[in-house]
Write a protein that holds these residues in place. Structure first.
Motif, PDB file in Angstrom:
ATOM      1  N   UNK A   4       0.985  -1.196   0.074  1.00  0.00           N
ATOM      2  CA  UNK A   4      -0.088  -0.188  -0.119  1.00  0.00           C
ATOM      3  C   UNK A   4       0.743   1.294  -0.058  1.00  0.00           C
ATOM      4  N   UNK A   5       1.946   1.295   0.951  1.00  0.00           N
ATOM      5  CA  UNK A   5       2.728   2.618   1.081  1.00  0.00           C
ATOM      6  C   UNK A   5       3.682   2.822  -0.142  1.00  0.00           C
ATOM      7  N   UNK A   6       4.026   1.866  -0.775  1.00  0.00           N
ATOM      8  CA  UNK A   6       4.913   1.578  -1.945  1.00  0.00           C
ATOM      9  C   UNK A   6       3.963   2.428  -3.285  1.00  0.00           C
ATOM     10  N   UNK A   7       3.200   1.804  -3.435  1.00  0.00           N
ATOM     11  CA  UNK A   7       1.918   2.338  -4.259  1.00  0.00           C
ATOM     12  C   UNK A   7       1.661   3.756  -3.984  1.00  0.00           C
ATOM     13  N   UNK A   8       1.450   4.006  -2.624  1.00  0.00           N
ATOM     14  CA  UNK A   8       1.006   5.511  -2.535  1.00  0.00           C
ATOM     15  C   UNK A   8       2.364   6.430  -2.676  1.00  0.00           C
ATOM     16  N   UNK A   9       3.520   6.051  -2.653  1.00  0.00           N
ATOM     17  CA  UNK A   9       4.502   6.926  -2.907  1.00  0.00           C
ATOM     18  C   UNK A   9       4.668   7.288  -4.421  1.00  0.00           C
ATOM     19  N   UNK A  10       4.427   6.175  -5.250  1.00  0.00           N
ATOM     20  CA  UNK A  10       4.486   6.124  -6.641  1.00  0.00           C
ATOM     21  C   UNK A  10       3.431   7.090  -7.269  1.00  0.00           C
ATOM     22  N   UNK A  11       2.109   6.808  -6.568  1.00  0.00           N
ATOM     23  CA  UNK A  11       0.751   7.791  -6.958  1.00  0.00           C
ATOM     24  C   UNK A  11       1.299   9.263  -6.694  1.00  0.00           C
ATOM     25  N   UNK A  12       1.600   9.575  -5.616  1.00  0.00           N
ATOM     26  CA  UNK A  12       2.088  10.867  -5.083  1.00  0.00           C
ATOM     27  C   UNK A  12       2.979  11.684  -5.870  1.00  0.00           C
ATOM     28  N   UNK A  13       4.076  10.719  -6.497  1.00  0.00           N
ATOM     29  CA  UNK A  13       5.015  11.319  -7.117  1.00  0.00           C
ATOM     30  C   UNK A  13       4.496  11.605  -8.475  1.00  0.00           C
ATOM     31  N   UNK A  14       3.820  10.853  -9.156  1.00  0.00           N
ATOM     32  CA  UNK A  14       3.084  11.136 -10.371  1.00  0.00           C
ATOM     33  C   UNK A  14       2.027  12.419 -10.266  1.00  0.00           C
ATOM     34  N   UNK A  15       1.324  12.385  -9.091  1.00  0.00           N
ATOM     35  CA  UNK A  15       0.390  13.463  -9.045  1.00  0.00           C
ATOM     36  C   UNK A  15       1.165  14.868  -8.779  1.00  0.00           C
ATOM     37  N   UNK A  16       2.394  14.772  -8.247  1.00  0.00           N
ATOM     38  CA  UNK A  16       3.246  16.151  -8.235  1.00  0.00           C
ATOM     39  C   UNK A  16       4.162  16.588  -9.184  1.00  0.00           C
TER      40      UNK A  16
END
Length: 174
Positions: A156-168
């Motif tokens: 969950x937290x690995x996917x959260x990191x990638x999703x946040x990076x893409x959103x920023x």
């Protein structure tokens, strides 16, 4: 830098970082999970939390991190949305997020009866809910597969990191 609870909590994020994390929340498992967010997002993250009340502190840390990320997610050229699907062993998690005026956490992950490294995983749910509220995002977390609670949380937290990076990151030119 976001600070709350009378300087008991300090959060700093640099989105153009190297994925380094210096996190001390008093919860070793949460520290490790936030280290994964920083690593997979490529953000530099500093979070320090003085000892206090467990559930309230975890929630406050989520909100403070969300507030710090909000300025990057809402930057004029930021994409404002992102998604990722990542595994850890048998666990597979999907995270999808978007900047929203109606912040919300939607999740099918229920680890309320599990304890990982002394951390009640219901604290993780509250952490993510407050992260979404602080950042002003709609956050969907889906567990696609997984039996081991530690693996589920890490995915969950690995996917959260990638999703946040893409959103920023900056929008593509059209």
């Amino acid at each position: 830098m976001a600070t709350s609870r009378a300087a008991r909590l300090r959060v700093q994020v640099k989105v153009s970082g190297n994925g380094g994390a210096n996190v001390d929340t008093g919860f070793p498992v949460l520290d490790r999970l936030l280290g994964l967010v920083a690593e997979y997002a490529g953000f530099d993250l500093v979070m320090a939390l003085a000892p206090g009340r467990a559930a309230e502190d975890a929630a406050a840390a989520g909100e403070a991190l969300g507030q710090e990320l909000s300025k990057y997610l809402r930057a004029r050229k930021a994409q404002g949305y992102g998604s990722a699907v990542l595994p850890v062993n048998e666990a597979l998690a999907q995270v999808v997020l978007e900047v929203s005026e109606r912040p919300l956490l939607v999740s099918n992950v229920d680890l309320s009866d599990e304890r990982v490294g002394g951390l009640g995983t219901d604290l993780v749910t509250e952490f993510l809910r407050r992260l979404a509220e602080g950042a002003g995002i709609t956050l969907h977390v889906r567990l696609i597969a997984g039996d081991d609670a530690q693996h589920v949380l890490e995915a969950m937290f690995k996917a959260l990191g990638v999703a946040l990076s893409r959103a920023c990151r900056p929008r593509r030119r059209e």
